[in-house]
Motif scaffolding. Structure first.
Motif, short mmCIF file in Angstrom:
data_model
loop_
_atom_site.label_atom_id
_atom_site.label_comp_id
_atom_site.label_asym_id
_atom_site.label_seq_id
_atom_site.Cartn_x
_atom_site.Cartn_y
_atom_site.Cartn_z
N GLN A 84 -44.78 56.49 52.95
CA GLN A 84 -44.69 55.82 51.66
C GLN A 84 -43.34 55.14 51.49
OE1 GLN A 84 -45.59 58.21 48.23
NE2 GLN A 84 -47.22 59.29 49.32
N ASP A 85 -43.38 53.94 50.94
CA ASP A 85 -42.15 53.25 50.53
C ASP A 85 -41.87 53.64 49.09
OD1 ASP A 85 -41.73 51.90 52.91
OD2 ASP A 85 -42.88 50.14 52.30
N SER A 86 -40.72 53.22 48.60
CA SER A 86 -40.38 53.51 47.20
C SER A 86 -41.15 52.57 46.27
CB SER A 86 -38.88 53.36 46.99
OG SER A 86 -38.49 52.03 47.28
N VAL A 87 -41.24 52.96 45.01
CA VAL A 87 -41.88 52.13 43.99
C VAL A 87 -41.02 50.89 43.82
CG1 VAL A 87 -42.46 52.04 41.54
CG2 VAL A 87 -42.89 54.13 42.84
N PRO A 88 -41.54 49.69 43.70
CA PRO A 88 -42.92 49.29 43.57
C PRO A 88 -43.60 48.92 44.88
CG PRO A 88 -41.59 47.38 43.15
CD PRO A 88 -40.64 48.52 43.49
N TRP A 89 -42.96 49.14 46.01
CA TRP A 89 -43.52 48.71 47.30
C TRP A 89 -44.72 49.54 47.71
CZ3 TRP A 89 -41.71 44.19 47.71
CH2 TRP A 89 -40.44 43.92 47.25
N CYS A 90 -44.85 50.73 47.16
CA CYS A 90 -46.01 51.57 47.44
C CYS A 90 -46.24 52.44 46.21
CB CYS A 90 -45.75 52.45 48.66
SG CYS A 90 -47.13 53.54 49.03
N MET A 91 -47.47 52.35 45.66
CA MET A 91 -47.79 53.14 44.47
C MET A 91 -49.18 53.74 44.63
SD MET A 91 -46.33 50.59 41.52
CE MET A 91 -46.98 49.11 42.26
N LEU A 92 -49.32 54.99 44.22
CA LEU A 92 -50.60 55.69 44.28
C LEU A 92 -51.16 55.85 42.88
CD1 LEU A 92 -49.58 58.56 46.72
CD2 LEU A 92 -50.61 56.38 47.28
N PHE A 93 -52.43 55.47 42.70
CA PHE A 93 -53.13 55.62 41.43
C PHE A 93 -54.47 56.28 41.71
CE2 PHE A 93 -50.62 51.74 41.09
CZ PHE A 93 -49.89 51.98 39.95
N ALA A 94 -54.60 57.54 41.42
CA ALA A 94 -55.86 58.28 41.60
C ALA A 94 -56.51 57.91 42.94
CB ALA A 94 -56.79 58.06 40.44
N TYR A 95 -57.51 57.06 42.92
CA TYR A 95 -58.20 56.68 44.14
C TYR A 95 -57.72 55.35 44.71
CZ TYR A 95 -61.56 60.33 43.03
OH TYR A 95 -62.15 61.52 42.76
N ASP A 96 -56.71 54.76 44.13
CA ASP A 96 -56.23 53.45 44.56
C ASP A 96 -54.81 53.54 45.10
OD1 ASP A 96 -58.57 52.11 43.78
OD2 ASP A 96 -57.87 52.08 41.71
N ILE A 97 -54.52 52.68 46.08
CA ILE A 97 -53.19 52.60 46.66
C ILE A 97 -52.75 51.14 46.59
CG2 ILE A 97 -51.80 52.93 48.74
CD1 ILE A 97 -54.07 54.89 49.65
N VAL A 98 -51.55 50.90 46.11
CA VAL A 98 -50.99 49.55 46.08
C VAL A 98 -49.88 49.50 47.11
CG1 VAL A 98 -49.75 47.84 44.69
CG2 VAL A 98 -51.53 49.26 43.64
N ILE A 99 -50.00 48.57 48.04
CA ILE A 99 -49.00 48.38 49.08
C ILE A 99 -48.49 46.95 48.96
CG2 ILE A 99 -48.56 48.29 51.56
CD1 ILE A 99 -50.93 50.28 51.87
N ILE A 100 -47.18 46.78 48.88
CA ILE A 100 -46.59 45.45 48.75
C ILE A 100 -45.67 45.20 49.94
CG2 ILE A 100 -45.12 43.97 47.34
CD1 ILE A 100 -46.03 45.63 44.92
N LYS A 101 -45.91 44.11 50.62
CA LYS A 101 -45.09 43.70 51.76
C LYS A 101 -44.84 42.21 51.66
CE LYS A 101 -44.65 47.61 53.73
NZ LYS A 101 -43.38 48.27 53.69
#
Length: 187
Positions: free
Chosen positions: A24-41
């Motif tokens: 995992q990267d730090s927020v906001p580059w990687c965020m976990l939401f229940a069943y969803d994952i947000v990855i920013i690159k």
């Protein structure tokens, strides 16, 4: 305490968090939401690399990622050719791009929510007595020379535009319930 009591979404989030803590990267580059994952690159190639790491970690621990529901949003904020022509993949399957996610989240656009907040504050001020300090500031004229160039847009200018856009007038602020109903943005 049994960890499976209560909401299974919370349990799932904890499991995902523990399994992927090393990638995992730090927020906001990687965020976990229940069943969803947000990855920013910054590039699609970098998205492919981190997405493959996530897929490997999760699937090697018995979890499955739905390839039919996984999608991505491409925002080229730097206007650089960061991976033009490069597909975003998950285990050799091309992921479909999305134009936006806001409709899916059922969230009003930020600009409309900001306008709602400004008009709410305007109504609050207008319902105050004329003698209150916040109302006396309305009529102040700033003396001195202004900066060069185009005059800066003032709060009064923005209010005029917002009131015109919603077909409202300052007189309508006296009835709080009616005013809130008229400026309310649907979530």
């Amino acid at each position: 305490m049994d960890i499976f009591e209560g909401d299974t979404r919370n349990v799932f989030s904890v499991i995902i968090d523990v399994l992927t803590r090393g990638i995992q990267d730090s927020v906001p580059w990687c965020m976990l939401f229940a069943y969803d994952i947000v990855i920013i690159k910054e590039t699609r190639v970098a998205v492919n690399v981190i997405l493959e790491r996530w897929r490997y970690i999760l699937e090697s621990n018995g979890l499955r990622i739905s390839r039919s529901k996984t999608e991505y949003l491409w925002c080229n904020f730097s206007n650089l050719p960061n991976g033009e022509g490069v597909d975003v993949l998950m285990a050799d399957q091309v992921l479909p791009p999305k134009d936006n996610f806001r409709n899916k989240l059922r969230v009003a656009p930020i600009a409309e929510k900001v306008r709602e907040g400004q008009l709410c504050w305007f109504g609050h001020i207008r319902r105050r007595r004329i003698a209150t300090p916040v109302r006396r500031v309305e009529d102040l004229v700033v003396s001195g020379s202004r900066t060069r160039g185009r005059p800066r847009r003032t709060w009064a200018d923005l209010l005029t535009l917002d009131l015109r856009a919603l077909n409202l007038s300052a007189d309508m602020t006296s009835d709080r319930r009616s005013w809130r109903r008229r400026i309310r943005v649907a979530d």
